[in-house]
Design a protein around this motif. Structure first.
Motif, PDB file in Angstrom:
ATOM      1  N   SER A   9       0.843  -1.196   0.000  1.00 47.30           N
ATOM      2  CA  SER A   9       0.000   0.000   0.000  1.00 47.30           C
ATOM      3  C   SER A   9       0.873   1.239   0.000  1.00 47.30           C
ATOM      4  O   SER A   9       2.019   1.204   0.426  1.00 47.30           O
ATOM      5  CB  SER A   9      -0.928   0.006   1.210  1.00 47.30           C
ATOM      6  OG  SER A   9      -1.660   1.199   1.274  1.00 47.30           O
ATOM      7  N   ALA A  10       0.306   2.324  -0.468  1.00 49.91           N
ATOM      8  CA  ALA A  10       1.051   3.580  -0.504  1.00 49.91           C
ATOM      9  C   ALA A  10       1.148   4.225   0.862  1.00 49.91           C
ATOM     10  O   ALA A  10       2.034   5.013   1.121  1.00 49.91           O
ATOM     11  CB  ALA A  10       0.370   4.545  -1.471  1.00 49.91           C
ATOM     12  N   ALA A  11       0.201   3.935   1.741  1.00 39.06           N
ATOM     13  CA  ALA A  11       0.168   4.676   2.996  1.00 39.06           C
ATOM     14  C   ALA A  11      -0.432   3.831   4.099  1.00 39.06           C
ATOM     15  O   ALA A  11      -1.329   3.048   3.875  1.00 39.06           O
ATOM     16  CB  ALA A  11      -0.662   5.950   2.822  1.00 39.06           C
ATOM     17  N   ALA A  12       0.110   4.012   5.299  1.00 37.92           N
ATOM     18  CA  ALA A  12      -0.530   3.439   6.472  1.00 37.92           C
ATOM     19  C   ALA A  12      -1.393   4.540   7.067  1.00 37.92           C
ATOM     20  O   ALA A  12      -0.998   5.636   7.185  1.00 37.92           O
ATOM     21  CB  ALA A  12       0.531   2.987   7.464  1.00 37.92           C
ATOM     22  N   GLY A  13      -2.589   4.240   7.459  1.00 38.66           N
ATOM     23  CA  GLY A  13      -3.452   5.279   7.985  1.00 38.66           C
ATOM     24  C   GLY A  13      -4.421   5.775   6.945  1.00 38.66           C
ATOM     25  O   GLY A  13      -4.597   5.189   5.892  1.00 38.66           O
ATOM     26  N   ALA A  14      -5.056   6.900   7.271  1.00 39.49           N
ATOM     27  CA  ALA A  14      -6.176   7.368   6.462  1.00 39.49           C
ATOM     28  C   ALA A  14      -5.724   7.891   5.107  1.00 39.49           C
ATOM     29  O   ALA A  14      -4.631   8.439   4.942  1.00 39.49           O
ATOM     30  CB  ALA A  14      -6.922   8.460   7.224  1.00 39.49           C
ATOM     31  N   TRP A  15      -6.607   7.704   4.144  1.00 40.18           N
ATOM     32  CA  TRP A  15      -6.434   8.231   2.789  1.00 40.18           C
ATOM     33  C   TRP A  15      -7.414   9.383   2.642  1.00 40.18           C
ATOM     34  O   TRP A  15      -8.591   9.266   2.986  1.00 40.18           O
ATOM     35  CB  TRP A  15      -6.705   7.125   1.782  1.00 40.18           C
ATOM     36  CG  TRP A  15      -7.023   7.531   0.373  1.00 40.18           C
ATOM     37  CD1 TRP A  15      -8.220   7.352  -0.275  1.00 40.18           C
ATOM     38  CD2 TRP A  15      -6.137   8.122  -0.593  1.00 40.18           C
ATOM     39  NE1 TRP A  15      -8.139   7.780  -1.569  1.00 40.18           N
ATOM     40  CE2 TRP A  15      -6.873   8.280  -1.796  1.00 40.18           C
ATOM     41  CE3 TRP A  15      -4.817   8.548  -0.553  1.00 40.18           C
ATOM     42  CZ2 TRP A  15      -6.318   8.840  -2.948  1.00 40.18           C
ATOM     43  CZ3 TRP A  15      -4.268   9.107  -1.695  1.00 40.18           C
ATOM     44  CH2 TRP A  15      -5.012   9.240  -2.872  1.00 40.18           C
ATOM     45  N   HIS A  16      -6.949  10.505   2.111  1.00 41.77           N
ATOM     46  CA  HIS A  16      -7.794  11.691   2.007  1.00 41.77           C
ATOM     47  C   HIS A  16      -8.021  12.132   0.565  1.00 41.77           C
ATOM     48  O   HIS A  16      -8.666  13.159   0.347  1.00 41.77           O
ATOM     49  CB  HIS A  16      -7.171  12.847   2.804  1.00 41.77           C
ATOM     50  CG  HIS A  16      -6.986  12.534   4.254  1.00 41.77           C
ATOM     51  ND1 HIS A  16      -8.041  12.417   5.136  1.00 41.77           N
ATOM     52  CD2 HIS A  16      -5.863  12.292   4.980  1.00 41.77           C
ATOM     53  CE1 HIS A  16      -7.583  12.124   6.343  1.00 41.77           C
ATOM     54  NE2 HIS A  16      -6.273  12.032   6.277  1.00 41.77           N
ATOM     55  N   GLY A  17      -7.508  11.369  -0.389  1.00 43.15           N
ATOM     56  CA  GLY A  17      -7.662  11.773  -1.780  1.00 43.15           C
ATOM     57  C   GLY A  17      -6.642  12.827  -2.163  1.00 43.15           C
ATOM     58  O   GLY A  17      -5.630  13.024  -1.495  1.00 43.15           O
ATOM     59  N   GLY A  18      -6.927  13.510  -3.279  1.00 42.60           N
ATOM     60  CA  GLY A  18      -6.021  14.544  -3.753  1.00 42.60           C
ATOM     61  C   GLY A  18      -5.325  14.157  -5.037  1.00 42.60           C
ATOM     62  O   GLY A  18      -5.689  13.176  -5.699  1.00 42.60           O
ATOM     63  N   ARG A  19      -4.301  14.923  -5.408  1.00 42.20           N
ATOM     64  CA  ARG A  19      -3.577  14.692  -6.654  1.00 42.20           C
ATOM     65  C   ARG A  19      -2.806  13.380  -6.583  1.00 42.20           C
ATOM     66  O   ARG A  19      -2.055  13.135  -5.651  1.00 42.20           O
ATOM     67  CB  ARG A  19      -2.615  15.857  -6.896  1.00 42.20           C
ATOM     68  CG  ARG A  19      -1.704  15.704  -8.092  1.00 42.20           C
ATOM     69  CD  ARG A  19      -2.448  15.731  -9.404  1.00 42.20           C
ATOM     70  NE  ARG A  19      -3.227  16.957  -9.593  1.00 42.20           N
ATOM     71  CZ  ARG A  19      -4.032  17.159 -10.634  1.00 42.20           C
ATOM     72  NH1 ARG A  19      -4.188  16.220 -11.552  1.00 42.20           N
ATOM     73  NH2 ARG A  19      -4.699  18.287 -10.744  1.00 42.20           N
TER      74      ARG A  19
END
Length: 274
Positions: A9-19
């Motif tokens: 995964s690209a990130a641990a924790g919340a995903w908020h969208g964006g570019r």
């Protein structure tokens, strides 16, 4: 749904969208939940400097979200020229009719009176090119969209940004899903796709690793189902529930109903692929 091991995964924790890429912007719908993760990713695709955008999956019938997507396009000096759907589940497609009213843009999809997207078709708007990749299995109408200029693939629910997805039996079918994963493995392994822009969860920067994980996960789950049947689940009053309780004991009970759909798909697969 969670897998048997952590998914890349690209990130641990919340995903908020964006570019996400030069051409792809995610407007995250505020509909988080066990099956939607942080919410539905609505993707705005726009060639740099262009005035026409493509929107992928406007999401549920959530008026503020739909208007936020329109506003994001207009802020970039563009208009929505075309809307496309990865599949017909409500969290991706319920708002499509209202979104068409707001934008005047046509909607393209597979099924539900559309059937106007075919494998290999190219969706164009303002210089942007988006290639349709048929990926049935999660549902019979599931498609992905390759964005060649950014070496990215928009996968809807076929591949998520975290965890694994459901084969939504009876519409979803495991044999088709495994074939779709094999197809994605060829795309990602060949380098034409390096990142995944999913329908839920964060951007996946290593597309090849994620697809490989999904294929391993499916093989492991199928073997676990075979073992559960051999250990007595086949003789239970409700074999599907018996398998869920054994094989999916590692996932929260709130997603067991979804797990049951995947188990039913697995049992059907084993009946036809002994």
């Amino acid at each position: 749904m969670s897998g048997t091991a952590p998914a890349p995964s690209a990130a641990a924790g919340a995903w908020h969208g964006g570019r996400a890429t030069e051409r792809a912007l995610c407007i995250l719908c505020p509909n988080p939940g066990p099956m939607t993760l942080d919410g539905t990713n609505t993707w705005v695709l726009l060639e740099p400097g262009a005035t026409e955008a493509v929107v992928v999956d406007p999401g549920p019938l959530d008026e503020p979200h739909l208007r936020a997507v329109v506003a994001a396009v207009e802020e970039r000096g563009a208009r929505v020229a075309r809307t496309v759907l990865t599949h017909g589940h409500a969290d991706h497609a319920e708002g499509a009719g209202r979104f068409a009213e707001l934008t005047g843009a046509p909607t393209q999809a597979v099924g539900r009176g559309h059937d106007d997207l075919g494998d290999g078709d190219v969706v164009r708007a303002g210089g942007l090119e988006l290639r349709v990749v048929a990926t049935p299995g999660h549902t019979s109408d599931s498609v992905s969209f390759a964005l060649p200029a950014d070496h990215a693939l928009l996968t809807g629910d076929t591949v998520l940004g975290r965890g694994t997805t459901v084969v939504a039996h009876p519409d979803g079918e495991l044999a088709a899903y495994l074939d779709s994963l094999a197809r994605l493995a060829a795309l990602t392994g060949g380098g034409s796709v390096t990142s995944i822009l999913p329908g839920h969860g964060p951007v996946v920067p290593d597309a090849s690793a994620m697809v490989a994980f999904y294929r391993r996960h499916r093989a492991e789950r199928l073997e676990q189902v075979r073992q559960a049947l051999a250990d007595g689940a086949a003789q239970a009053d409700d074999p599907v529930q018996a398998v869920v309780e054994r094989v999916y004991a590692d996932v929260p009970r709130e997603v067991w109903p979804a797990a049951a759909l995947s188990v039913a798909a697995q049992l059907e697969y084993l009946r036809t692929h002994p």
